[in-house]
Design a protein around this motif. Structure first.
Motif, PDB file in Angstrom:
ATOM      1  N   LYS A 113       0.845  -1.202   0.000  1.00  0.00           N
ATOM      2  CA  LYS A 113       0.000   0.000   0.000  1.00  0.00           C
ATOM      3  C   LYS A 113       0.877   1.248   0.000  1.00  0.00           C
ATOM      4  CE  LYS A 113      -4.319   1.531   1.772  1.00  0.00           C
ATOM      5  NZ  LYS A 113      -4.467   2.553   2.782  1.00  0.00           N
ATOM      6  N   LYS A 114       1.948   1.173   0.782  1.00  0.00           N
ATOM      7  CA  LYS A 114       2.854   2.323   0.877  1.00  0.00           C
ATOM      8  C   LYS A 114       3.477   2.626  -0.503  1.00  0.00           C
ATOM      9  CE  LYS A 114       5.943   1.454   3.833  1.00  0.00           C
ATOM     10  NZ  LYS A 114       7.301   1.080   3.859  1.00  0.00           N
ATOM     11  N   PHE A 115       3.867   1.579  -1.206  1.00  0.00           N
ATOM     12  CA  PHE A 115       4.442   1.756  -2.545  1.00  0.00           C
ATOM     13  C   PHE A 115       3.401   2.313  -3.524  1.00  0.00           C
ATOM     14  CE2 PHE A 115       8.311  -1.367  -2.670  1.00  0.00           C
ATOM     15  CZ  PHE A 115       8.924  -0.618  -1.676  1.00  0.00           C
ATOM     16  N   ARG A 116       2.156   1.849  -3.373  1.00  0.00           N
ATOM     17  CA  ARG A 116       1.111   2.335  -4.282  1.00  0.00           C
ATOM     18  C   ARG A 116       0.858   3.822  -4.053  1.00  0.00           C
ATOM     19  NH1 ARG A 116      -3.668  -0.398  -3.022  1.00  0.00           N
ATOM     20  NH2 ARG A 116      -2.676  -1.837  -1.578  1.00  0.00           N
ATOM     21  N   THR A 117       0.846   4.211  -2.794  1.00  0.00           N
ATOM     22  CA  THR A 117       0.664   5.641  -2.471  1.00  0.00           C
ATOM     23  C   THR A 117       1.815   6.444  -3.082  1.00  0.00           C
ATOM     24  OG1 THR A 117      -0.409   4.995  -0.437  1.00  0.00           O
ATOM     25  CG2 THR A 117       0.395   7.260  -0.528  1.00  0.00           C
ATOM     26  N   THR A 118       3.035   5.937  -2.917  1.00  0.00           N
ATOM     27  CA  THR A 118       4.216   6.614  -3.471  1.00  0.00           C
ATOM     28  C   THR A 118       4.101   6.733  -4.992  1.00  0.00           C
ATOM     29  OG1 THR A 118       5.543   5.708  -1.688  1.00  0.00           O
ATOM     30  CG2 THR A 118       6.747   6.481  -3.605  1.00  0.00           C
ATOM     31  N   ALA A 119       3.710   5.644  -5.651  1.00  0.00           N
ATOM     32  CA  ALA A 119       3.610   5.638  -7.119  1.00  0.00           C
ATOM     33  C   ALA A 119       2.568   6.662  -7.587  1.00  0.00           C
ATOM     34  CB  ALA A 119       3.249   4.250  -7.626  1.00  0.00           C
ATOM     35  N   LYS A 120       1.467   6.769  -6.848  1.00  0.00           N
ATOM     36  CA  LYS A 120       0.425   7.728  -7.233  1.00  0.00           C
ATOM     37  C   LYS A 120       0.932   9.163  -7.084  1.00  0.00           C
ATOM     38  CE  LYS A 120      -2.767   5.059  -5.066  1.00  0.00           C
ATOM     39  NZ  LYS A 120      -4.025   4.666  -4.416  1.00  0.00           N
ATOM     40  N   GLN A 121       1.707   9.404  -6.019  1.00  0.00           N
ATOM     41  CA  GLN A 121       2.277  10.750  -5.822  1.00  0.00           C
ATOM     42  C   GLN A 121       3.235  11.107  -6.959  1.00  0.00           C
ATOM     43  OE1 GLN A 121       3.985  10.125  -1.966  1.00  0.00           O
ATOM     44  NE2 GLN A 121       2.147  10.782  -0.859  1.00  0.00           N
ATOM     45  N   VAL A 122       4.085  10.140  -7.318  1.00  0.00           N
ATOM     46  CA  VAL A 122       5.062  10.382  -8.391  1.00  0.00           C
ATOM     47  C   VAL A 122       4.329  10.632  -9.722  1.00  0.00           C
ATOM     48  CG1 VAL A 122       6.918   9.326  -9.764  1.00  0.00           C
ATOM     49  CG2 VAL A 122       6.920   9.108  -7.269  1.00  0.00           C
ATOM     50  N   ALA A 123       3.299   9.837  -9.999  1.00  0.00           N
ATOM     51  CA  ALA A 123       2.536   9.995 -11.246  1.00  0.00           C
ATOM     52  C   ALA A 123       1.895  11.381 -11.298  1.00  0.00           C
ATOM     53  CB  ALA A 123       1.473   8.910 -11.360  1.00  0.00           C
ATOM     54  N   ARG A 124       1.364  11.818 -10.159  1.00  0.00           N
ATOM     55  CA  ARG A 124       0.710  13.133 -10.102  1.00  0.00           C
ATOM     56  C   ARG A 124       1.725  14.228 -10.441  1.00  0.00           C
ATOM     57  NH1 ARG A 124      -1.210  13.189  -4.817  1.00  0.00           N
ATOM     58  NH2 ARG A 124      -2.331  11.268  -5.288  1.00  0.00           N
ATOM     59  N   LYS A 125       2.907  14.114  -9.854  1.00  0.00           N
ATOM     60  CA  LYS A 125       3.960  15.114 -10.112  1.00  0.00           C
ATOM     61  C   LYS A 125       4.325  15.170 -11.585  1.00  0.00           C
ATOM     62  CE  LYS A 125       6.594  15.500  -5.917  1.00  0.00           C
ATOM     63  NZ  LYS A 125       7.593  14.693  -5.243  1.00  0.00           N
ATOM     64  N   LEU A 126       4.345  14.002 -12.224  1.00  0.00           N
ATOM     65  CA  LEU A 126       4.708  13.945 -13.649  1.00  0.00           C
ATOM     66  C   LEU A 126       3.499  14.183 -14.561  1.00  0.00           C
ATOM     67  CD1 LEU A 126       7.099  10.829 -13.748  1.00  0.00           C
ATOM     68  CD2 LEU A 126       7.715  13.225 -13.540  1.00  0.00           C
ATOM     69  N   ARG A 127       2.343  14.452 -13.970  1.00  0.00           N
ATOM     70  CA  ARG A 127       1.079  14.624 -14.718  1.00  0.00           C
ATOM     71  C   ARG A 127       0.796  13.414 -15.605  1.00  0.00           C
ATOM     72  NH1 ARG A 127      -0.522  19.730 -14.000  1.00  0.00           N
ATOM     73  NH2 ARG A 127       1.057  21.228 -13.386  1.00  0.00           N
ATOM     74  N   LEU A 128       0.979  12.269 -15.027  1.00  0.00           N
ATOM     75  CA  LEU A 128       0.796  11.001 -15.735  1.00  0.00           C
ATOM     76  C   LEU A 128      -0.500  10.373 -15.242  1.00  0.00           C
ATOM     77  CD1 LEU A 128       3.091   9.412 -17.410  1.00  0.00           C
ATOM     78  CD2 LEU A 128       3.169   7.959 -15.409  1.00  0.00           C
ATOM     79  N   ARG A 129      -1.347   9.938 -16.172  1.00  0.00           N
ATOM     80  CA  ARG A 129      -2.582   9.256 -15.759  1.00  0.00           C
ATOM     81  C   ARG A 129      -2.241   7.848 -15.301  1.00  0.00           C
ATOM     82  NH1 ARG A 129      -7.858  10.954 -17.506  1.00  0.00           N
ATOM     83  NH2 ARG A 129      -8.697   8.890 -17.805  1.00  0.00           N
ATOM     84  N   LEU A 130      -2.650   7.524 -14.104  1.00  0.00           N
ATOM     85  CA  LEU A 130      -2.340   6.195 -13.569  1.00  0.00           C
ATOM     86  C   LEU A 130      -3.612   5.616 -12.950  1.00  0.00           C
ATOM     87  CD1 LEU A 130       0.024   4.196 -12.979  1.00  0.00           C
ATOM     88  CD2 LEU A 130       0.336   5.369 -10.806  1.00  0.00           C
ATOM     89  N   PHE A 131      -4.128   4.569 -13.562  1.00  0.00           N
ATOM     90  CA  PHE A 131      -5.295   3.890 -13.008  1.00  0.00           C
ATOM     91  C   PHE A 131      -4.826   2.922 -11.933  1.00  0.00           C
ATOM     92  CE2 PHE A 131      -6.643   5.306 -17.128  1.00  0.00           C
ATOM     93  CZ  PHE A 131      -7.963   5.697 -16.919  1.00  0.00           C
ATOM     94  N   GLU A 132      -5.759   2.411 -11.152  1.00  0.00           N
ATOM     95  CA  GLU A 132      -5.405   1.387 -10.179  1.00  0.00           C
ATOM     96  C   GLU A 132      -6.412   0.264 -10.314  1.00  0.00           C
ATOM     97  OE1 GLU A 132      -5.123   2.838  -6.174  1.00  0.00           O
ATOM     98  OE2 GLU A 132      -4.096   1.032  -5.493  1.00  0.00           O
ATOM     99  N   GLY A 133      -5.965  -0.985 -10.272  1.00  0.00           N
ATOM    100  CA  GLY A 133      -6.921  -2.064 -10.437  1.00  0.00           C
ATOM    101  C   GLY A 133      -6.327  -3.448 -10.254  1.00  0.00           C
ATOM    102  N   VAL A 134      -7.127  -4.427 -10.658  1.00  0.00           N
ATOM    103  CA  VAL A 134      -6.809  -5.838 -10.420  1.00  0.00           C
ATOM    104  C   VAL A 134      -6.300  -6.493 -11.711  1.00  0.00           C
ATOM    105  CG1 VAL A 134      -7.817  -8.081  -9.792  1.00  0.00           C
ATOM    106  CG2 VAL A 134      -8.481  -6.010  -8.538  1.00  0.00           C
ATOM    107  N   TYR A 135      -5.177  -7.201 -11.582  1.00  0.00           N
ATOM    108  CA  TYR A 135      -4.551  -7.902 -12.710  1.00  0.00           C
ATOM    109  C   TYR A 135      -4.903  -9.379 -12.615  1.00  0.00           C
ATOM    110  CZ  TYR A 135      -0.569  -9.822 -15.454  1.00  0.00           C
ATOM    111  OH  TYR A 135       0.231 -10.488 -16.356  1.00  0.00           O
ATOM    112  N   ALA A 136      -5.471  -9.938 -13.672  1.00  0.00           N
ATOM    113  CA  ALA A 136      -5.737 -11.377 -13.705  1.00  0.00           C
ATOM    114  C   ALA A 136      -4.674 -12.040 -14.572  1.00  0.00           C
ATOM    115  CB  ALA A 136      -7.118 -11.645 -14.284  1.00  0.00           C
TER     116      ALA A 136
END
Ligand code: HPA
Length: 279
Positions: A164-187
């Motif tokens: 969860k901590k890594f996901r929060t970090t990744a979302k923060q980094v994406a926001r800074k880079l103005r990158l669209r980042l979805f979150e979801g389940v991989y099958a």
């Protein structure tokens, strides 16, 4: 765990340690068409998988098949440029052997990337998705058989397989880079055939947002060893029946290569942020 597996992992790790003075803290596995990041590392040593004892060798087109140890933003990293898959005929133990080796090198954080088909209609081809959780539909598990406690426990917890901590970090980094980042389940499915539209409809009902043929066994093994995981899917195409277009591997690779500049920039910003967030 078959007898001698621990020793085989140690042998592979010792060879890698003999080739470089860098001691990587973080590992990355680069999926189909996403290998470019490894080419931009500083102080890099590339070791073809064939030269590493007991390493499986990738046969899939779009997978270079080498381990690159180098530096990114002054942080030592070990990058698998290409992976092997269950569909190539390897057992899941063989598929995940390199992850054991990364663990033996002392890596405590792993970033998995893959190409995937988009099931959730909100996704767009060439978008990026942060993996929140997974569905294992490969019909097997890399931890089947005797357990070696030196690697990890018999029944590893998978409640937070993707940190969860890594996901929060990744979302923060994406926001800074103005990158669209979805979150979801991989099958993860077996492959190598792509799914049928009926299978995709079933997967959608079961809660999958994207579908692919890798990553899940590796994530299970990383969790077994107590390594913190981040997973990113590059949606290279919409899944069967979601789009009317037929799916072909060349287009998957092309789509991966087309996002590779953006993807590499994301990984370069992500690595220092993940190291700061590592337990
Ligand atoms: N299905 C399974 N694996 C994939 C796909 C897909 O549509 N695209 C890229 N990898």
């Amino acid at each position: 765990m078959s007898e001698g597996e621990f020793e085989k992992v140690q042998q592979a790790a010792r060879l890698i340690e003999g080739r470089t003075t860098l001691r990587p803290r973080i590992g990355l596995v680069l999926g189909s068409g996403l290998g470019a990041f490894a080419d931009g590392l500083e102080d890099a040593t590339a070791i073809p998988y064939q030269q590493i004892p007991h390493f499986p060798v990738s046969t899939a087109v779009g997978h270079a098949g080498r381990l690159v140890v180098g530096q990114c933003a002054k942080i030592s990293v070990a990058v698998m440029q290409g992976r092997v898959h269950f569909y190539e005929g390897y057992s899941l133990r063989e598929v995940t052997f390199p992850i054991r080796v990364l663990g033996a090198l002392g890596i405590r954080a792993l970033v998995f990337t893959n190409a995937a088909g988009g099931i959730n209609r909100k996704l767009r081809a060439r978008g990026l998705l942060l993996i929140r959780d997974h569905l294992n539909f490969q019909g097997s598990n890399p931890l089947l058989g005797a357990n070696d406690e030196r690697f990890g426990p018999r029944f590893p917890d998978m409640t937070e397989a993707y940190s969860k901590k890594f996901r929060t970090t990744a979302k923060q980094v994406a926001r800074k880079l103005r990158l669209r980042l979805f979150e979801g389940v991989y099958a993860a499915l077996h492959g190598p055939s792509y799914e049928t539209p009926a299978e995709i409809r079933a997967l959608a009902r079961l809660g999958a947002d994207v579908v692919g043929m890798s990553t899940v066994p590796e994530v299970i093994v990383a969790n077994h060893m107590g390594i913190e995981v981040l997973g990113i899917s590059c949606v290279t195409n919409m899944a069967a029946g979601i789009s009317k277009k037929k799916i072909n591997h060349d287009e998957v690779l092309e789509a991966g290569e087309r996002v590779s500049r953006q993807f590499t920039a994301f990984l370069r910003a992500l690595i220092p942020a993940l190291v700061r967030a590592t337990k």
